[in-house]
Design an enzyme around this catalytic site. Sequence first.
Site, PDB file in Angstrom:
ATOM      1  N   ARG A   1      -6.963   5.880  -5.799  1.00 46.91           N
ATOM      2  CA  ARG A   1      -6.699   7.309  -5.994  1.00 46.91           C
ATOM      3  C   ARG A   1      -6.975   7.724  -7.436  1.00 46.91           C
ATOM      4  O   ARG A   1      -7.572   8.783  -7.693  1.00 46.91           O
ATOM      5  CB  ARG A   1      -5.252   7.625  -5.599  1.00 46.91           C
ATOM      6  CG  ARG A   1      -4.955   7.306  -4.138  1.00 46.91           C
ATOM      7  CD  ARG A   1      -3.465   7.247  -3.851  1.00 46.91           C
ATOM      8  NE  ARG A   1      -2.835   8.556  -3.983  1.00 46.91           N
ATOM      9  CZ  ARG A   1      -1.520   8.740  -3.922  1.00 46.91           C
ATOM     10  NH1 ARG A   1      -0.714   7.697  -3.739  1.00 46.91           N
ATOM     11  NH2 ARG A   1      -1.029   9.950  -4.031  1.00 46.91           N
TER      12      ARG A   1
ATOM     13  N   ILE B   1       0.863  -1.163   0.000  1.00 45.67           N
ATOM     14  CA  ILE B   1       0.000   0.000   0.000  1.00 45.67           C
ATOM     15  C   ILE B   1       0.908   1.224   0.000  1.00 45.67           C
ATOM     16  O   ILE B   1       2.068   1.150   0.410  1.00 45.67           O
ATOM     17  CB  ILE B   1      -0.982   0.029   1.195  1.00 45.67           C
ATOM     18  CG1 ILE B   1      -0.241  -0.073   2.536  1.00 45.67           C
ATOM     19  CG2 ILE B   1      -2.015  -1.069   1.077  1.00 45.67           C
ATOM     20  CD1 ILE B   1      -1.179  -0.012   3.748  1.00 45.67           C
ATOM     21  N   ASP B   2       0.389   2.345  -0.475  1.00 47.48           N
ATOM     22  CA  ASP B   2       1.211   3.543  -0.627  1.00 47.48           C
ATOM     23  C   ASP B   2       1.757   4.041   0.711  1.00 47.48           C
ATOM     24  O   ASP B   2       1.182   3.771   1.766  1.00 47.48           O
ATOM     25  CB  ASP B   2       0.397   4.669  -1.274  1.00 47.48           C
ATOM     26  CG  ASP B   2      -0.053   4.319  -2.678  1.00 47.48           C
ATOM     27  OD1 ASP B   2       0.618   3.496  -3.323  1.00 47.48           O
ATOM     28  OD2 ASP B   2      -1.080   4.883  -3.120  1.00 47.48           O
ATOM     29  N   LYS B   3       2.817   4.805   0.641  1.00 44.00           N
ATOM     30  CA  LYS B   3       3.462   5.371   1.830  1.00 44.00           C
ATOM     31  C   LYS B   3       2.456   6.094   2.734  1.00 44.00           C
ATOM     32  O   LYS B   3       2.455   5.906   3.952  1.00 44.00           O
ATOM     33  CB  LYS B   3       4.559   6.339   1.386  1.00 44.00           C
ATOM     34  CG  LYS B   3       5.173   7.206   2.486  1.00 44.00           C
ATOM     35  CD  LYS B   3       6.281   8.076   1.917  1.00 44.00           C
ATOM     36  CE  LYS B   3       6.822   9.062   2.944  1.00 44.00           C
ATOM     37  NZ  LYS B   3       5.908  10.207   3.139  1.00 44.00           N
TER      38      LYS B   3
END
Length: 306
Positions: free
Chosen positions: A239, A139-141
């Site tokens: 997103r 998963i993204d930062k």
Amino acid sequence: MEHTLDRLNFTVTDETGRIDKVIPEKYSDFSRSQIQTWLKEGHVRVNGRIEKANYKVKAGDVVTIEPPEPEVLDLIPENIPLDIVYEDKELVVVNKPQGMVVHPSAGHSSGTLVNALLYHIKDLSSINDVIRPGIVHRIDKDTSGLLVVAKTNRAHESLAAQLKEKTTLRKYAALVHGVIPHERGTIDAPIGRSKENRQKQAVVKDGKAAVTHFKVLERFARFTLIECQLETGRTHQIRVHMQYIGHPLAGDPVYGPRKTLAGNGQFLHAAALGFKHPVSGEWLEFEAPLPPVFRDTLERIASSEK
């Protein structure tokens, strides 16, 4: 055309425009910013000469790319606190905080989830390359929430297969701009590298299949809290998809509007994760509550409307 791991040659035929745009369009593995840096450093030559990023290519130009040696990353176990939701001999489920990168990369050689895992777990699967031990999915930062990490290779293979077969459960809580009028929806739109900005993803005709289901949890005057369920796991999928339908994530510095909610990135949380245990076959399902910054923001929005 000559193409090896450390050198690439091609002759311009019908390509036109600036060289820093032509190369990424021809080879999606290279971003525009990466090519601009390599041009400055002399790693890209045209007809044997170093040219600037705004050089306009013409038919017959011979472009040579010799990438610099990759940065060697040392994996160092770090005593970083981990929120371990579940652990057994085969796997571990962690609740990743917002702001933590999943695995080391250029610019993020320490402080990652992998650095923390190596300290607390030590034995991780070795199927991936050396900088991603145990990492089955990411998963993204700036996205918080649940991740499953493989401790053994057999667990890794099983979990990866479940992801590929779309049998895992992955639900996210997301706060988006605007008021979504309908209760549920499905976004089925392919995602690939953006043609305008190679550092971003976008819905593109030749992209990879991507499907996101969503339902409305709560509506506010200018925002909507939704639950997203992933069928696929493309980079930045939620997103990109929510921006595509006109409801970008609040706080998103890349895909959101400039005037957005203050925070440390997008308000996106991996809230639920489910899968079959790689050995026992038992269905396991986990939930993680919204982090304080997310919860406090929702309360602030709600109170401002009273």
